[in-house]
Design a protein around this motif. Sequence first.
Motif, PDB file in Angstrom:
ATOM      1  N   ALA A 734       0.780  -1.022  -0.154  1.00 62.22           N
ATOM      2  CA  ALA A 734       0.029   0.111  -0.039  1.00 62.22           C
ATOM      3  C   ALA A 734       1.078   1.288   0.246  1.00 62.22           C
ATOM      4  O   ALA A 734       0.561   2.285  -0.616  1.00 62.22           O
ATOM      5  CB  ALA A 734      -0.802   0.153   1.214  1.00 62.22           C
ATOM      6  N   LEU A 735       1.992   1.216   0.922  1.00 61.91           N
ATOM      7  CA  LEU A 735       2.975   2.346   0.822  1.00 61.91           C
ATOM      8  C   LEU A 735       3.768   2.591  -0.324  1.00 61.91           C
ATOM      9  O   LEU A 735       4.708   3.387  -0.476  1.00 61.91           O
ATOM     10  CB  LEU A 735       3.506   2.161   2.142  1.00 61.91           C
ATOM     11  N   GLY A 736       3.726   1.567  -1.442  1.00 66.60           N
ATOM     12  CA  GLY A 736       4.468   1.871  -2.527  1.00 66.60           C
ATOM     13  C   GLY A 736       5.669   0.717  -2.717  1.00 66.60           C
ATOM     14  O   GLY A 736       6.219   0.796  -3.856  1.00 66.60           O
ATOM     15  N   ALA A 737       5.725  -0.203  -2.084  1.00 64.68           N
ATOM     16  CA  ALA A 737       6.717  -1.247  -2.390  1.00 64.68           C
ATOM     17  C   ALA A 737       6.244  -2.197  -3.587  1.00 64.68           C
ATOM     18  O   ALA A 737       5.068  -2.713  -3.327  1.00 64.68           O
ATOM     19  CB  ALA A 737       7.115  -2.281  -1.115  1.00 64.68           C
ATOM     20  N   GLY A 738       7.114  -2.384  -4.403  1.00 68.64           N
ATOM     21  CA  GLY A 738       6.692  -3.437  -5.477  1.00 68.64           C
ATOM     22  C   GLY A 738       6.920  -4.740  -5.042  1.00 68.64           C
ATOM     23  O   GLY A 738       7.438  -5.321  -4.270  1.00 68.64           O
ATOM     24  N   ARG A 739       6.312  -5.632  -5.979  1.00 67.94           N
ATOM     25  CA  ARG A 739       6.263  -7.269  -5.603  1.00 67.94           C
ATOM     26  C   ARG A 739       7.644  -7.793  -5.660  1.00 67.94           C
ATOM     27  O   ARG A 739       7.752  -8.417  -4.824  1.00 67.94           O
ATOM     28  CB  ARG A 739       5.314  -7.927  -6.715  1.00 67.94           C
TER      29      ARG A 739
END
Lengths: 822, 223
Positions: A734-739
């Motif tokens: 949710a805070l923007g870390a990619g998979r």
Amino acid sequence: MTLLMRMLLRDWRGGELGVLLAALVLAVTMVSGISGFAAALKGALRQESHSFLAADLAVRDSRPMPGDWVTQAEASGLKTARIMSFNSMVFAGDEGMVLASVKAVSDAYPLRGQLRLSDEPFGPLYTHTGAPPRGSVWIDPRLFSLLDIAIGDNVAVGNREFTVAASIRGEPDRSGGFLGVGPRVMMHVDDVPATGVVQPGSRVSHRRLFAGDPDAVAAFTAVLESQLNEGQRLQSIDGSQPGIGNALGRAEGFLLLAGSLAVILAGVAVALAARRYAQRHQRYVALLKSLGARSPRVRRLYAASLAFTWLVALLLGWLLALGLQYAALQAFAAQLEVAPSLFSPRPYLIGAVTALVCAVVFAWPSLGRLTMVSPLQVLRSDEPIHSAREPFDYLIGLGAVVLLMWWYSQDLKLTLAVLLGLVAVVLAGVAFALVLLRSGRSLGMQAGSVWRLALASLQRHGLGNALQLVVFAVAIMLLLLLTLLRTSLLDGWQQQLPDRAPNHFLLNIAPEEIGGVRTLLDDHGVVSERLYPMLRGRVIAVAGEALPVESEERDAPRQREANFTWSADLPEGNELVAGQWWSGSGAAEVSVEQEFAERLGMALGDRLSLQIGAAELEVTVSSLRTLDWQSFKPNFFMVFPPGLLDAYPVTYMTSFHLEPQRKEFLNTLLRSHPTITVIEVDAIMEQLRTTLTQVSAAVELVLVLVLLAGVLVLVAGVQSSSDQRLRESALLRALGAGRGHILGAVAIEFVTLGLLAGVLAVFSAEVAFWALQRFVMELDYQPSPATWLPAIIAGGALVGLLGLWSCRRVIGVPPARVLREL
Amino acid sequence: MITATNLGKRVPLVDEELAILKGINLEIKSGETVAIIGASGSGKSTLLGLLAGLDTASEGYVTIDGVNLQALDEDGRAALRGRELGFVFQSFQLLPALTALENVMLPMELLGDASARERGEDYLQRVGLDDRSGHYPRQLSGGEQQRVAIARAFAGSPRILLADEPTGNLDSATGERIADLLFALNREEGTTLVLVTHDLKLAARCQRQLHMERGELEERERS
Ligand SMILES: Nc1ncnc2c1ncn2[C@@H]1O[C@H](COP(=O)(O)OP(=O)(O)O)[C@@H](O)[C@H]1O
Ligand SMILES: [Mg+2]
């Protein structure tokens, strides 16, 4: 009750109960299955070793024994048989005449094991139980050429004529001291009086055999012991355990150990599963309490649910254990005279108790602690129940595991050795985790962001990670330990029975026959070992003190006959334990086997008086040796330097490997050299080899099962943090870390944990292996560096893969759904 | 600018599908403050999740500054969120294993921002929690936790802030202070604010109010 049922049903659907149940089922299955199987194997091994006595119990005497023993024995349900052994001349035709070693047996002989006969001197073997028919004898194959007779011909012993009905090639109770024994003639014991060779005063050895169920045998042994008089000797298997028994005994030790390790693994899995279960139940308990449930009610609820889980696990585990035992016993069915029961209660009892202990000691602390959850948690969620008592619980758990293992293996040393490894892994693990995870911070800050994420996460869960690390390390260590032991076990057997090991011995080769025998062997392409000179001598005095011919006490030193040889070098497989090997000084020295020396009261430097034929000889003990009894190589108690014994009459011996289809060669050999003695050990070795192959298969099966248990522990360990990880990852996404970011971090985190666990495991497995080899198996310890790197890499890969697998939801599910569920 | 065009969300039930959102059209300009009001269960959080790309729509699409979220993959959306969006949740969603400061630094660390620490400390000070920076979430009250969450949301300088009932778990006095803080920071940073609430007083502080009812959206003029 309905609340309980609904809760159980919900937990089952929610998957929390599944893991706990699986761990308990695993505990029951492994422990019941392996211990049942080990018990069966033990029974098989006992039968195997009892067959070396041809009975469970034997009494030997130089006089006939009282008949009421037989009545007593039969009254307590035992079978009995009778043996008389004596030396006598055997005659055939007008000139045939050989001193034979006669064994007269009753119909029930042998009570354990089987005879091996053939219808040609060295023809195909068949097994037989029972005495020769009255009026018939079975004779040693070499007697056929010595007496120049064939099957169906007559021979005479004393006043009685017998028909030669078969060639006798194997007796279960023919002891290893085959050197210097005359060729065998076996007859029915009731034929002995008619021969007239046994007179008052003749040297006859009487043996009475008993066999039956173990309890009755034990009881009867006690009775006999109180009635024995001087000169009567009780023989039980412990006194006559041959080398083979050792090897098989080690297999049993291995299985017990494997079972014990299964107990530990199951305990760890149960503890992890219960911990997770409790964590997931915190909110529920807080809710129940806020709705008015009081602590005792909560406690009862969880106690009941645990009891119910235990019961279900017990039933499932028993069923699986039954299947496991059945499968394992299939391998042995052919081997066993009496198939062990699949339903003997002890293994199932052990399984039930183990699961109960697991439930009480490993699961209950976590569940019981739920009663301490404050109803306030309804308002303020995700507060973990950190308890100062947790380390205390682990200590109790460790104690319980040790007691269980001890009870289970009945072997304190084995238990302590494994405990040593466990303690090493736990201490090193905690220290390791604290130091490394703490120092990781500064390191991580400079690294790329995936690494930073991973290391930050490792550090964030410092305590949880230390726990996981120890769990992983314990599992890997136990698996590694078992693999090491298995390898050592199987290698030992392999070494003992190499494919082309000598399986025939030639004795009594006169010096002038050597050339002829050599040529014959070469012509037939038979490769033989070196020739050993051999002569028979007697030890009559040690350090100036004369030894009595027959001693009053059973084990006191007395004059002993032994085979002497000479050799320039230390014979292969021998090991010097005291003194020095000769360097060609020509002094009158001897090197003595250690135990033989002890029995006769010899010490390094003692002067011995020996008798060879009629001559006497003085020598000094210049070294002590140990022999390799496991090998099928010629072994000598007394070895002399070359030259010292040249003046005495000597014969030679050698050994060679011969395939079964080339047995005819033996007839050729004996026809041209009738005085040579042939000892066949190929049948015994073949039997031994099949037994070992089957035991190896069983060992492998158990190893695979324990490996499975280990992997399950790894899964439980990975899962223990997966809830937390799932929501953390959802939030990070949710805070923007990619998979890739998150997966990379998870992979790095778990691979790091796995590698560290691998290092710890390698270290502590070596510690435990050392202790086991040294104190339990009594073998030499050797580090196995070849396993280190693979174990560490496998640890990293396995834990990494499991970690990724357990976090697969993290990337599969939209973060909104994860956040909603939390 | 955020737009939603003909946006719909359906979830499968046992034997049918439930439409949570139906045909939503929406346009939020840069710098606007918008409240989404509605009864519980009307679909507000679902809409917010779709606007943030935390979930995927069943029909229609969302754009943020002209970028169609539907056209991005999960990682593309995550990267966009990291750059452009900030969140405040009803249940705070702080990581329990991180201190207050570390929680605030987290989004900046994800972006590899070298000044994460200074900025984190700065924002903690602005929400009045500089003295609690080393404390863990469980050591903080609900209001304090939500202040940490607000600091975290603003610290990354997002262009858009999405808040889902930020005062819903708090008492009215604390809720009011949180709301003041939220609007104050919002003014200072000039962020676009989308605020989900059922609190009409809170909604009134926004420039626009949208009403959600059974998955349908309706704009009402300020009364
Ligand atoms: N994944 C889902 N599965 C089933 N129902 C859902 C799911 N997500 C949301 N809902 C339902 O959609 C409706 C709207 O939910 P939500 O957006 O959380 O409402 P609000 O935030 O307005 O209270 C609720 O009735 C909720 O139960
Ligand atoms: Mg909502």
